[in-house]
Structures are given as C-alpha cells and as structure tokens.
Design a protein around this motif. Structure first.
Motif, PDB file in Angstrom:
ATOM      1  N   GLU A   1      -7.647   2.970   7.883  1.00 44.54           N
ATOM      2  CA  GLU A   1      -7.928   1.546   8.029  1.00 44.54           C
ATOM      3  C   GLU A   1      -6.839   0.691   7.370  1.00 44.54           C
ATOM      4  O   GLU A   1      -6.604  -0.435   7.771  1.00 44.54           O
ATOM      5  CB  GLU A   1      -9.288   1.194   7.397  1.00 44.54           C
ATOM      6  CG  GLU A   1     -10.475   1.569   8.252  1.00 44.54           C
ATOM      7  CD  GLU A   1     -10.504   0.823   9.574  1.00 44.54           C
ATOM      8  OE1 GLU A   1      -9.742  -0.132   9.743  1.00 44.54           O
ATOM      9  OE2 GLU A   1     -11.301   1.217  10.445  1.00 44.54           O
ATOM     10  N   SER A   2      -6.212   1.246   6.353  1.00 48.95           N
ATOM     11  CA  SER A   2      -5.231   0.425   5.637  1.00 48.95           C
ATOM     12  C   SER A   2      -3.971   0.226   6.470  1.00 48.95           C
ATOM     13  O   SER A   2      -3.102  -0.555   6.114  1.00 48.95           O
ATOM     14  CB  SER A   2      -4.875   1.060   4.301  1.00 48.95           C
ATOM     15  OG  SER A   2      -4.175   2.256   4.514  1.00 48.95           O
TER      16      SER A   2
ATOM     17  N   LYS B   1       0.836  -1.203   0.000  1.00 52.66           N
ATOM     18  CA  LYS B   1       0.000   0.000   0.000  1.00 52.66           C
ATOM     19  C   LYS B   1       0.870   1.251   0.000  1.00 52.66           C
ATOM     20  O   LYS B   1       0.661   2.177  -0.779  1.00 52.66           O
ATOM     21  CB  LYS B   1      -0.847   0.024   1.279  1.00 52.66           C
ATOM     22  CG  LYS B   1      -2.143  -0.685   1.146  1.00 52.66           C
ATOM     23  CD  LYS B   1      -3.162   0.310   0.695  1.00 52.66           C
ATOM     24  CE  LYS B   1      -4.515  -0.384   0.610  1.00 52.66           C
ATOM     25  NZ  LYS B   1      -5.371   0.135  -0.385  1.00 52.66           N
TER      26      LYS B   1
ATOM     27  N   GLN C   1     -10.421   8.021   5.964  1.00 54.14           N
ATOM     28  CA  GLN C   1     -10.730   6.853   6.805  1.00 54.14           C
ATOM     29  C   GLN C   1     -10.196   5.561   6.200  1.00 54.14           C
ATOM     30  O   GLN C   1      -9.711   4.696   6.917  1.00 54.14           O
ATOM     31  CB  GLN C   1     -12.244   6.740   7.002  1.00 54.14           C
ATOM     32  CG  GLN C   1     -12.733   7.718   8.053  1.00 54.14           C
ATOM     33  CD  GLN C   1     -14.200   7.512   8.358  1.00 54.14           C
ATOM     34  OE1 GLN C   1     -14.773   6.479   8.036  1.00 54.14           O
ATOM     35  NE2 GLN C   1     -14.806   8.516   8.965  1.00 54.14           N
ATOM     36  N   VAL C   2     -10.297   5.477   4.876  1.00 52.67           N
ATOM     37  CA  VAL C   2      -9.775   4.282   4.222  1.00 52.67           C
ATOM     38  C   VAL C   2      -8.267   4.181   4.459  1.00 52.67           C
ATOM     39  O   VAL C   2      -7.731   3.123   4.786  1.00 52.67           O
ATOM     40  CB  VAL C   2     -10.090   4.293   2.714  1.00 52.67           C
ATOM     41  CG1 VAL C   2      -9.270   3.226   1.993  1.00 52.67           C
ATOM     42  CG2 VAL C   2     -11.563   4.042   2.490  1.00 52.67           C
TER      43      VAL C   2
ATOM     44  N   GLU D   1      -7.215   3.962  -7.423  1.00 52.76           N
ATOM     45  CA  GLU D   1      -8.193   2.877  -7.383  1.00 52.76           C
ATOM     46  C   GLU D   1      -9.426   3.267  -6.579  1.00 52.76           C
ATOM     47  O   GLU D   1     -10.557   3.021  -6.986  1.00 52.76           O
ATOM     48  CB  GLU D   1      -7.550   1.622  -6.766  1.00 52.76           C
ATOM     49  CG  GLU D   1      -6.658   0.891  -7.735  1.00 52.76           C
ATOM     50  CD  GLU D   1      -6.115  -0.403  -7.136  1.00 52.76           C
ATOM     51  OE1 GLU D   1      -5.435  -1.120  -7.865  1.00 52.76           O
ATOM     52  OE2 GLU D   1      -6.382  -0.681  -5.950  1.00 52.76           O
TER      53      GLU D   1
ATOM     54  N   ILE E   1     -13.922   9.979   3.395  1.00 54.45           N
ATOM     55  CA  ILE E   1     -13.801   8.541   3.137  1.00 54.45           C
ATOM     56  C   ILE E   1     -12.358   8.171   2.814  1.00 54.45           C
ATOM     57  O   ILE E   1     -11.810   7.201   3.325  1.00 54.45           O
ATOM     58  CB  ILE E   1     -14.753   8.126   1.993  1.00 54.45           C
ATOM     59  CG1 ILE E   1     -16.189   8.177   2.521  1.00 54.45           C
ATOM     60  CG2 ILE E   1     -14.417   6.737   1.487  1.00 54.45           C
ATOM     61  CD1 ILE E   1     -17.220   7.811   1.499  1.00 54.45           C
TER      62      ILE E   1
END
Lengths: 872, 111
Positions: free
Chosen positions: A70-71, A13, A66-67, A23, A63
């Motif tokens: 979370e990653s 990542k 937050q993504v 993406e 978003i």
C-alpha cells in the motif's frame, strides 16, 4: 500537489524502509498489548488473552507485506532487489561478466569517444560570445572563390549597415628580434575591428582603435613566457619584421582567431584605398547586428556588389558569399566525424549482438532456475522485468568501462590530433558526454536483454522442468535467434571493414602517388626577408646570389634553387591570365593556374623533367622580355592540338592593350595543391624577373650520404644576413609525410575500429558454434558410434559457419556500399565500390569465421560417444 | 470475484476511518475499537485490512501520522485528518447518503 506529496512520501519511505518496519512493528506491538488488556478485562486468563489476541490479529508477516504494498514503494523495492540480484548474478559468473563487459565497454567506449569529438567540434558553439552572428566573407566568381581585396574590404566595412563590426586578417609567422637573434613567432595582422567582431577584449590594457599606428596585442601565454607577465608590459615595444610595435594589451587566455591554435601576437594593419581590385588576400569575418539571420546583410551585399563591379569594370559577375563561421572552421572534418559515428555505431551493434549471444548462452544454463521461480509463483512480467534490470545493470557497468576507455582515447586524440582536427583542444569528457555514455549503456543493455526475455514463455518453462533442463524445442528456437545474430554481426563487421579498407587503400595510393619530383635528398627552408633593403631588386639579387653560392659550397650539396611554392601542398599563389587566340569575351571569366616563381636551376634541383623548349637561364633578367614555362596539364588544357612553344599569354586581368609573353618551355606535371587534387595547370615565371616577391623557399639537393644539418644552414644564413631567421626547415620527404598526416591518422583510427569489429564478430561466431556443438553432443555421439569420421564432423561444423559468415558478409555488402558513398569525398583515386576491396573484405571475414569455428569443430570430434550417451 | 468484494470493503472502510478520525486523532487499535462500538458491535475491522488502509490513506495525504504518548504513558502512533482528508470525508459522506437513500428506496419499494 497531491501527486508530489505522494511521491515524497514514497521516497522517504524507501530511504527509511528499516525505520518504517520498526515503526510498524511498534504499532503492532501496541495493538496486541491493548487487545490482550481488553481480553483480560473481559475475564480471560493471561495465556488465553494472548492466544485470542494473536488469532484476532492474524498473520503479522502478511500485514507487513500488505502495508508495504500500500505504501507504493513496492516497484522501487523490487527494482533495488533486482539490481542487487543482478549484481550478485554477475559476480557469480565472472567469465560471462568479463566477456560482456569487454564487449560493451569497447563498443560504448568507441561511441563515447566519437561522441565527445562530435560534441566538442561540431555541436558546441565556437568560443566567442553570440558566435552564431559571426559569418565569414569571401568573393566568388564563376571559376574561383577567394578572400577579399582591399577594395572589397573597405566597401564592406563602410557600406554594410547590418554588420555591427567587421575584421580583416591574415595569419603568418613574424620575425621577432630578440637579444639572442631573430625568432619566428606565429601571429596575425588584423584590422581594428577584431575585438568588436569576436566580442573578446584584452584582459590587460586596451583593444585596437581605428587611429592606432604600429600597435600590437599579445597572447596571455606569450605575455607570461616572454614578457614577464606584469602590467609594465603596456607601452613597451616589440621589434617585429623590422618594425617597432607598441604593446597595448594582453588578450585573455585561450583567445585565438578561428582555427588559430598558436597565435601569439596580433598587429594592427590599416587597409588603404587601392587603385585596383586585387590582390585577394584578406580573410574577413563580420558580426551581424541583428542576430544570426542573413537576409538584411545579403540584400545590402547585393547593392554593394553592383557599385563595386561598376567601379572596376574588369570584374563583372563577382559576388560576395556569407558563410556561418562555424561551418568554415569545422569544414570538411564534418564528413570524417559523421562517418566515424556511423562506424562506431556498427561496432556498438556488434557488441550488443555479442552480449545477446552471451545472455542467451547464460539463459540456457539458468533456464532451470527461471523455470523454478516461475513455478513458485513469479509472474512472467516480474521475471521479464528482472531479466531486463539485470541486463540494464550490465549496460551501466559497460558504460563505466566505456567511459574509462573513452577518457584514454580522447586524451590521445587531443594530444596527437591537434594539427589535424580543428577545435580538438575543446574536446573532453564532460557531463553531456557522461550522460551520453550512460544512456547508450542502458539502451544497449535493455536492447540486449529484450531478446532473451522474449524467449521466456511460461509454457516452455513448464516443459523445461519436465525435461529436466535438457535442451528441447526452446533450444532450437534460440539456436535460430543466434544464427540471425551472427549473420547481423558479420554484415555490420563487413561494412566497417570495407570502409576502413577503402580509406587505407586510398592512403596508400596517395602516399605512392607520383608527385612529379625526386624527393630524396632534397631539403628546403623558407626565407623571411626584411623589406629594407630587399624590396630593392638589386639588393635581393645580390642576396640570392650570395646565399646560393655559399650553400653550394657546403659539402654534399649538388644544387640550390629558389621557388615561391613547394610540392606537395605549399602553393602560395594562383593567378588569372589570358591565352592568345582565346581571349575572353565580355562577362566571361578568365582561367586561373598555379603561378610559381622559380630561379634558374629549380627544375634540375627538384628532378622535374624538361620536355620541350628551354629552362630559365641567367639571361632572363629584369630588362629582358618576360618568359614562361608551363606544365603538361597546362598544355593539355590550352594547346591540345597546337605547339605550346608558339603560344603567348598575358598574366592578370585581361587588357586588350596589354603585352604578351612567350611560353619558352614545357615541364612535367608536379603536385602543388595537395595529393587529393593532383597536378593542376601550372605556369612558372622567372624568379629573376619578379624579385619583388621576397619570401621564397630555398631548395637544396644533397648527395644522399651527406645530409645537410640545420646548424650548417643556419650558419650560412646568419653569415649572409644576421637578421634573417631560418624557417620551416624540412626535407621534401617530411613535407610529403606531413601532407598525408591527417589521412594517416584517419586511416589508423578506422583500421583499429575494423580490427575491433573483426575480433568481435569472430568471437560471436565462435560462441555460437561452441553452443551448437554443445547442444548436439548426443547427435554427434550417435553419429560417431555409427562410424562417422572426424573429418566429416569437422566439415559439417565448418560448413555451417561458412554459411552464416557468407550470408552475413553478402548482406553487409549492401550496407558497406551505402556507407562508402557517404564518404566518397575522402577517397583518393579509388571508387567507393572498388570490387577488389569488397572481395578481399568478404574473403577475410569468412576466413576469420572459419578459424573461429575450428576450435569448436575439433571439440566435436573429441566427444566420447559412450560418455555422452550415458550422460543423457 | 473476491477482488470486487474487497474493493467495496476498502472504500467503505476508508470512509469509516476518516469519520472516526474526524472526531479526534486516534491510534490504530483505537480506530478499530471505535468502529466496533459505534456500529453496535456489528462491524469488526480485521487488522489485516486496517493497517494497509491506514497506509493507503497516508499515501493519499488524507491523514497524517505522529507518535504521541497515550493517557497510560505509552508511545503510540496517532493518526489525524488532514485538510484534504476532511474534504474527502465530506464528499464521501454525501455520496454515501445519496447511495444509501437510493438503496433504501429500492428496498422499501412496494407496488
């Protein structure tokens, strides 16, 4: 497994974070399109459908955030961002960065260079396979320790089963006969165990075998430079010391006996069964058969000792000692290196203190920025992490600078210190050293960042914003921190300064120490005489007489003599003896003394005063009774209240039936075993009565204006015997200088480190005083407005500096005493607590501190009261 | 306070996503729609929770993602269950069943 997958996921990542973002964007677009389509299907018009979809979706940026959280790459991203931010900050403050990097670079560089030497010399194993099995063997008896005699070596070779191999050797210069005349090459004689003991076999040809006769192995370098480097060399002969040796092999490049840097040829010499136990001349190394543990071998040694001691009854109480070879090779250099490490450690701590000071000063100017970020929601942890990352970045950059400096320094050490430090050629900047530099860089950086980070308190930050960045309470506490730092810097600097000063003073004393001879105008060289015909004393007598006559005939030569030893450190023999009236009882050791064979005229040539009795004369020849001349140290030891000229001695092992010889004279003390040991009890024997000894030094006294040239001496020597090489030609002054070369090198190193410590400490106090003056502008302005005099203002600052420097220096005395005691063995004629040295160091440090405070204090007097107060 | 509620939702949401993907691989929008339909329009999954949840499950290795073309010839990111995800789903279904049974028993209790 899951953990690994998680990690891989995170890393992929991180390294493709832009792809991830793309993406996600595409995914979001896809989602919105479907939502819009659905809305339109349910009857909305297009504009309404889009609006509704966007409302349902919510904030895109939110978003994304937050993504990314979370990653699980958030902390890594933060880290990268902090590093970038830190680098940008450093670029924007070039003066700060340069100062910090110089400080850290010098500190880390000194440590890295010291570590590379410690690593290469002390930590790395010796360059032999399974080197931990190699042990050095010596004979020990109550008053002496020495190499082995023939009887010892043969006993060890044949009877110790725990030795898989043993080698005896001696290094010396061999005379090689070349078409251009005789030439001396460095080499060694060895026994046939050499290849098995060191586990290194010839690259070309074969190793030694027990039944070989007159064979030699040559070094790779000698093979290349002198023997044309082809395999045809095998079977050819070299004429060494008048004998023809067959070359049987070439050792691989880099091979040498322990401590031998320049060995070119190894010749096989068998050890034969002796009739007596002595002389002791064989250096021996054994390879243990079963690993590095010595228990089995030691037990076997004890039983061998018993059998040898009963075979040679004069030598009771003799034992063998087994020492790991590495300890022997590294020897006393370990003390110097560990001391060096302690001192460079102090320098690094001073550097870190300096960087903390710089960071604190910078922190003051950045307080507003930090306070603002805090107000905008950055947590304290986040801010602290960022500060630490920044200083770690600084540490890593400092390590880079340090590595560069260390590379330069080690290069210098390896080229200049090759004679002085064993194994120095193995020193260099390798992976271990690089990792070391980076580690201490990061540690130093984080350490330096910690104190400013602790100072960061949210409550204070709020205060800062309110005060509009003006120095408030926080500044006062920071001022205290900085005072503590300056005191610490001075304490460390004093420890370094005292250590160096002690070494330098010790060196000066050593150099001015009285050797007991007049060195000026004396030159010396060493003779290497072929045994045929000079083992015949008549031939030797003729040779010496002719050489002396021809040398004396040269212009400017005042006198010529021969001696088996030379001051200050060319002692070639010590001997045991018995003094009449003080014969040893059974089981008691004999005294030993330096034993020197000198020719008639030696004392005059060297300027050694004759204090009692007579000199050797031409009448002291082979057919006359043996006579001895002793020095004052000998008289002090054996004849404290008797007339030494009535004394008689017997050389060698005590033999009740043996004869006695007269002491006929007493001369002044001379240093023969190095300045550090000083003059020892010495016995002089007449060279003319001991002509079997055939490799003496020649000493020539010249008038000072007419220095004897090498070429002249060479010509004379060739005229007397064309087979004789000229060896070790040097003036006595050069010999003295060489003897102190290691000490000079060491003193030089430490003096440089002391200078660095001094400059850093001075910079530190300068910084703090400037800061004090800066924060006190208002106070100063008010005082000036009220009529305070400039001298008073300067005095206040100087007094404060004086206080800090003195406090630090006094604290440092404790550290210095502790440090100096660890290396007292390196000091010559000076106590590790020499008061004068300590006082001088404190005075110097305080003086430097005062000079460093002068600039800021003068600046305080330039404060314009009106301008300063208006600024507020 | 809010944090606790979120945690509860997160746990349930993860379970719902896993169950949806157990039926067939699906893209993000589809997952949201399915949950809505299956729950009889009772449960709406906010996008602000859905995508972080997918990311979380990806990180834990419970689901995997790949780009595929949809029936309408559009490129979309499809998620599917991994072996670990399937196992996790079974465990969570059982514990959910136990928990809901227990809650129901409490709610239906009478003296």
């Amino acid at each position: 497994m899951a953990l690994l997958r998680g990690l891989i996921h995170r890393l992929s990542k991180l390294f493709s974070s832009s792809r991830v973002r793309r993406e996600l964007d595409e995914e979001i677009r896809f989602h919105l399109e479907h939502e819009i389509q659905k809305n339109m299907l349910s009857g909305m018009d297009e504009a309404e459908a889009v609006r509704q979809a966007k409302i349902d979706f919510g904030g895109v940026e939110n978003i994304r955030e937050q993504v990314s959280e979370e990653s699980g790459v958030r902390w890594l991203e933060d880290f990268v961002q902090d590093v970038r931010y830190g680098l940008r900050g450093l670029r924007k403050a070039p003066v700060f960065t340069a100062a910090a990097l110089i400080s850290l670079g010098v500190g880390i560089g000194a440590n890295t260079a010291a570590f590379s030497v410690v690593n290469g010399v002390l930590l790395n194993p010796l360059p032999y396979p399974e080197q931990e099995r190699l042990h050095s063997l010596r004979v020990e008896w109550p008053t002496f320790s020495g190499p082995l005699a023939d009887a010892d070596f043969l006993g060890l070779e044949q009877q110790i089963e725990d030795f898989s191999a043993i080698v005896g050797y001696g290094t010396y210069g061999l005379t090689l006969m070349t078409p251009e005349g005789p030439r001396v090459i460095q080499g060694a004689w060895v026994t046939d165990g050499m290849n098995d003991v060191f586990g290194i076999h010839p690259a070309v040809g074969r190793g030694f075998k027990a039944d070989d006769e007159l064979v030699a192995l040559v070094s790779h370098e000698f093979w290349q430079s002198y023997l044309a480097g082809t395999e045809q060399v095998l079977g050819t002969t070299l004429e060494l010391d008048e004998q023809r040796y067959t070359v049987i092999g070439v050792m691989p490049p880099g091979f040498g006996l322990p401590g031998q840097n320049d060995g070119n040829v190894w010749v096989l010499r068998p050890i034969t069964e002796p009739t007596r136990r002595g002389p002791f001349y064989i250096r021996a190394i054994a390879r243990l058969a079963h690993g590095p543990e010595t228990e089995v071998a030691t037990a076997q040694l004890r039983s061998l000792e018993a059998s040898l001691n009963s075979r040679y009854p004069s030598s009771t109480e003799w034992t063998y000692s087994l020492t790991p070879l590495k300890e022997v090779v590294v020897g006393e250099v370990a003390t110097t290196l560990l001391m060096l490490f302690a001192v460079v450690g102090c320098v690094l701590l001073i550097a870190v203190a300096n960087v903390i000071n710089l960071l604190l000063a910078r922190g003051t100017s950045r307080l507003h920025e930090v306070a603002m970020r805090s107000a905008l929601g950055a947590s304290r942890g986040r801010l602290v992490r960022q500060l630490l990352t920044e200083s770690a970045v600084l540490g890593v950059l400092g390590a880079g600078v340090g590595l560069g400096l260390a590379w330069l320094v080690t290069d210098l050490l390896v080229t200049r210190g090759s004679e002085l430090v064993p194994r120095i050629e193995e020193v260099g900047i390798d992976t271990t050293v690089t990792l070391f530099a980076l580690s201490i860089g990061i540690i130093a950086g984080v350490l330096a960042g910690t104190i400013p980070a602790i100072n960061l308190r949210p409550a204070r930050l709020g205060q800062t914003l309110k005060e509009g960045g003006r120095a408030g309470t926080a500044a006062r506490s920071r001022g205290r921190t900085r005072n503590v730092l300056v005191v610490a810097e001075f304490a460390l600097a004093l420890a370094v300064l005292v250590s160096s000063a002690l070494l330098v003073r010790s060196l000066l004393r050593m150099q001015t120490a009285d050797l007991g001879v007049h060195t000026d105008g004396v030159v010396s060289f060493r003779l290497q005489m072929p045994s045929d015909p000079y083992s015949e004393s008549e031939a030797a007598r003729t040779f010496f007489a002719e050489l002396k006559q021809r040398l004396t005939g040269l212009p400017g030569v005042a006198s010529v003599a021969f001696s088996s030893s030379l001051p200050p450190d060319r002692i070639t023999m010590t001997n045991n003896y018995t003094v009449m009236g003080n014969e040893p009882v059974a089981g008691q050791g004999q005294p030993t003394a330096e034993w020197i064979l000198v020719s008639e005229g030696y004392f005059e040539t060297m300027g050694i005063p004759l204090l009692r009795g007579r000199n050797f004369t031409g009448n002291d020849s082979d057919d006359q009774p043996r006579v001895y001349v002793v020095n004052q140290a000998f008289v002090r030891q054996h004849y404290p209240d008797r007339d030494p000229l009535t004394g008689r001695i017997q050389p060698g092992n005590w033999n009740p039936e043996g004869g006695w010889s007269d002491i006929v004279g007493v001369v002044g003390d001379v240093v023969y075993s190095g300045m550090a040991d000083g003059a020892q009890p010495t016995v002089y024997a007449a060279h003319s009565q001991n002509l079997g000894w055939n490799n003496p030094f020649a000493v020539v006294r010249t008038s000072r204006t007419n220095v004897l040239s090498v070429a002249r001496v060479q010509d004379v020597l060739q005229a007397v015997d064309p087979r004789m090489p000229l060896r070790q030609y040097a003036s006595l002054e050069q010999l003295v200088a060489n003897a102190t070369a290691a000490d000079r090198f060491r003193s030089f190193l430490f003096a440089i480190l002391a200078a660095i410590a001094l400059i850093m400490a001075a910079t530190g106090i300068y910084g703090v005083m400037s800061y004090h003056v800066g924060t006190r502008q208002r106070e100063t302005a008010i005082r000036r407005a009220l009529g305070a005099r400039s001298t008073r203002l300067v005095g206040d600052i100087l007094r404060e500096g004086l206080l800090l420097a003195t406090a630090g220096s006094l604290l440092g005395v404790i550290g210095a005493v502790a440090l100096a005691h660890t290396f007292s063995s390196l000091l010559f004629d000076i106590s590790p607590t020499d008061v004068a040295t300590y006082v001088a160091a404190v005075v110097l440090l305080v003086g430097v501190a005062q000079v460093a405070c002068l600039v800021p204090s003068v600046r305080a007097t330039r404060v314009d009261p009106v301008a300063a107060l208006r600024d507020e | 306070m809010t944090r606790q509620k979120e945690d509860l939702l997160k746990g349930t949401l993860d379970l719902l996503i896993l169950k949806t993907l157990d039926l067939e691989p699906m893209h993000g929008w589809g997952i949201g729609e399915r949950i809505k339909v299956f729950s009889g329009n009772t449960l709406t999954v906010p996008t602000g929770s859905l995508y972080p949840a997918l990311q979380r499950l990806l990180r834990k290795g419970l689901i995997a993602a790949e780009w595929r073309t949809t029936d309408t010839n559009r490129r979309a990111r499809y998620y599917k269950l991994t072996r670990a995800g399937r196992k996790q789903l079974r465990e969570e279904q059982q514990s959910w069943a136990r928990a809901s049974l227990a809650v129901n028993q409490v709610l239906e209790a009478s003296l």
